[in-house]
Design an enzyme around this catalytic site. Structure first.
Site, short mmCIF file in Angstrom:
data_model
loop_
_atom_site.label_atom_id
_atom_site.label_comp_id
_atom_site.label_asym_id
_atom_site.label_seq_id
_atom_site.Cartn_x
_atom_site.Cartn_y
_atom_site.Cartn_z
N ASN A 227 0.73 -1.26 -0.05
CA ASN A 227 -0.05 0.14 0.08
C ASN A 227 1.03 1.24 -0.28
OD1 ASN A 227 -1.56 2.11 0.31
ND2 ASN A 227 -2.29 1.34 2.59
N LYS B 138 0.50 4.52 -0.47
CA LYS B 138 -0.52 5.49 0.65
C LYS B 138 -0.51 7.04 -0.91
CE LYS B 138 0.37 3.54 4.87
NZ LYS B 138 0.22 3.68 5.64
N HIS C 190 -8.59 1.29 5.23
CA HIS C 190 -7.66 1.28 5.73
C HIS C 190 -7.78 2.31 6.90
CE1 HIS C 190 -3.72 2.36 6.26
NE2 HIS C 190 -3.82 1.53 6.15
N GLU D 208 -6.77 4.51 7.81
CA GLU D 208 -5.94 5.57 7.58
C GLU D 208 -7.83 6.56 7.41
OE1 GLU D 208 -2.51 5.70 5.39
OE2 GLU D 208 -1.24 4.97 7.39
N GLU E 3 -5.01 -4.95 10.63
CA GLU E 3 -4.10 -3.92 10.91
C GLU E 3 -4.11 -2.97 11.90
OE1 GLU E 3 -1.55 -2.72 6.65
OE2 GLU E 3 -3.58 -1.62 6.61
N GLY F 199 2.24 2.09 10.83
CA GLY F 199 4.12 3.26 10.54
C GLY F 199 4.50 3.43 11.53
N SER G 122 3.86 -2.54 10.29
CA SER G 122 5.67 -2.72 10.71
C SER G 122 5.72 -3.86 10.10
CB SER G 122 5.49 -2.00 12.07
OG SER G 122 5.01 -0.50 12.22
#
Ligand code: PGA
Length: 249
Positions: A9, A11, A94, A96, A166, A172, A212
């Site tokens: 991904n 992003k 996702h 985010e 996730e 991240g 991660s």
């Protein structure tokens, strides 16, 4: 038999030219593997990615889409637009998108239905926040996200679903769920699907771990029986790292 999948991904990273370089490097380094390999560049770069990957085993996929067919939704992209440039898979939900762009379980459920109605394959992301894990509420949160996002689907729709667990606290941050934590949650997810539908559907759905994942920890995470691959953010922006993760599977 469910597929092993490693998906990158990207992003909001990589300009057109940077993407061309990275795709060239990835192509040169693809290992011999039975795993499916996917990368998700930004919308504006997807047509070029599709052209560059036309005869590749790497599949270009989208990071998002809107649930409406078309209309007054400034800045959004529809399923037909993705299909029109050859894209067959889309990431939805996702963390985010959920936390920064306010996408709720209801909106995501609509997106899933819209994508499946067009025969797109969906990589559905979900996972708990740090507070949820600290307060021992992580299983409830994950069950709730699954129920609201996907448990309205007909059994047959599940052949086009890939799950990506996730935990938000691992995305991240450099902090990874331990292989045991990932396995525990993946087994819980598979059981929830088996309880709601049946064991065959639960056994056939690929459940990726994301948060991660790096070359150094991928093999151990992927060695767990219910972990079928990974959704990779930061480490997918480097060809050596991403392909090392693909090899780890
Ligand atoms: P990360 O991102 O690998 O950089 O933690 C994972 C993701 O957001 O899918």
């Amino acid at each position: 038999m469910r597929s092993k999948i490693v998906a990158g991904n990207w992003k909001m990273n990589k300009t057109y030219h940077e993407m061309e370089i990275l795709l060239g490097e990835l192509e040169a380094k693809v290992p011999d593997t039975e795993a499916e390999i996917m990368v998700a560049p930004s919308f504006v770069n997807l047509p070029r990615a599709f052209m560059m990957l036309e005869s590749s085993v790497i599949e270009p996929i989208a990071q998002n889409m809107h649930f409406a067919e078309s209309g007054a939704y400034t800045g959004e992209v529809s399923a037909d637009m993705l299909l029109g440039i050859g894209i067959e898979t889309v990431i939805l939900g996702h963390s985010e998108r959920r936390s920064i762009f306010g996408e709720t379980d209801d909106v995501l459920a609509k997106k899933v239905v819209a994508a499946l109605a067009k025969n797109l394959r969906v990589v559905f992301c979900f996972g708990e926040e740090l507070e949820d894990r600290k307060s021992d509420n992580h299983f409830n949160i994950v069950a709730d996200q699954l129920t609201k996002g996907l448990f309205n689907l007909e059994a047959d729709a599940w052949k086009n679903i890939v799950l990506a667990y996730e935990p938000v606290w691992a995305i991240g941050t450099g902090e990874t769920a331990s292989p045991e934590q990932a396995q525990e949650m993946h087994a819980f997810i598979r059981k929830a699907i088996s309880d709601k539908y049946d064991a065959t559907i639960a056994d056939n759905v690929s459940i990726l771990y994301g948060g991660s994942v790096k070359p150094a920890n991928a093999a151990e995470i992927f060695s767990k029986p219910d972990v079928d691959g990974g959704l990779i953010g930061g480490a997918s922006l480097n060809a050596d790292d991403f392909m090392a993760i693909v090899k780890a599977i």
